[in-house]
Design an enzyme around this catalytic site. Structure first.
Site, PDB file in Angstrom:
ATOM      1  N   LYS A 106      69.435  23.351  63.968  1.00  0.00           N
ATOM      2  CA  LYS A 106      70.837  23.279  63.406  1.00  0.00           C
ATOM      3  C   LYS A 106      70.806  22.251  62.199  1.00  0.00           C
ATOM      4  O   LYS A 106      70.154  21.346  62.295  1.00  0.00           O
ATOM      5  CB  LYS A 106      71.762  22.581  64.390  1.00  0.00           C
ATOM      6  N   HIS A 108      73.225  20.920  60.112  1.00  0.00           N
ATOM      7  CA  HIS A 108      74.407  20.237  59.914  1.00  0.00           C
ATOM      8  C   HIS A 108      74.920  19.396  61.172  1.00  0.00           C
ATOM      9  O   HIS A 108      74.297  19.762  62.326  1.00  0.00           O
ATOM     10  CB  HIS A 108      75.470  21.223  59.602  1.00  0.00           C
TER      11      HIS A 108
END
Length: 217
Positions: A106, A108
């Site tokens: 991921k 963010h």
């Protein structure tokens, strides 16, 4: 239904839900197996509860209960590890930390590959469904190592007890390589015992022949 895991009970429930089937099935290895176990169909509350209780019982007997961390590899391992954490608490009053990985990092928010418990510096028990060649499990071990975590042990739902490249099974090879316990809730021998009591003579003969050709002690 008892909360204590019984291999025969799990086999019965697996058969009823087509998770376990008897017949002729060509595996990725090219071997023609007299049975097939599809963990992707462990999709009812009953099945998940029986399986999670099995994992929890094994952990309660074999793991360090004071600082227990359990890990499930995406994707199948995610519901398994979550249900096992609940079973550990409900049935054994063990408050385990649990986590899992993403397939893709991921970029963010909190970012990274891992979700849940902080694994840094921890000894982690890994939960998996079926181990064939052990490739996926070695990837999990490498992923944990990148997070400065090490494997304390591994528990799988089914040990097919088949030869790998040599005379040992993938589970035996991994246990020796990592020098950790690799446990199974149900083994090929449990399935043969069940067939001997509840199956047909044809099914039993097929299972025995398969064990003679591909099985390990």
């Amino acid at each position: 239904m008892s909360n204590t895991f019984q291999p025969s009970q799990f086999i019965e429930v697996a058969l009823k839900n087509n998770v376990l089937k008897f017949g002729e099935f060509t595996l990725k290895s090219g071997r023609v197996s007299p049975y097939f176990f599809n963990a992707g169909l462990l999709s009812t509350g009953e099945l998940l509860s029986v399986l999670a209780n099995g994992y929890a019982d094994a952990l309660a007997k074999n793991a360090n209960k004071d600082d227990l961390v359990i890990f499930g590899a995406a994707y199948k391992g995610i519901p398994f590890v979550a249900a096992t954490a609940q079973s550990l608490w409900n049935n054994h009053q063990i408050n385990a930390n649990w986590g899992y990985n993403r397939k893709e990092a991921k970029d963010h928010g909190e970012g990274g590959m891992l979700v849940g418990a902080d694994l840094k510096g921890k000894s982690v028990w890994v939960i998996d469904d079926v181990m064939t060649a052990g490739t996926a499990m070695r990837e999990v071990v490498a992923l944990l190592a990148k997070e400065n975590a090490k494997v304390a042990g591994i528990i799988v739902a089914l040990d097919r007890k088949e030869k790998g490249q040599g005379e040992k099974s993938a589970i035996q090879e991994l246990a020796e390589t990592l020098n950790v316990p690799v446990l199974a809730l149900v083994s090929f021998d449990d399935i043969i015992d069940y067939v001997a009591k509840n199956g047909t003579a044809e099914q039993l003969n097929s299972m025995k022949s398969y064990r003679e050709q591909y099985g390990v002690s």
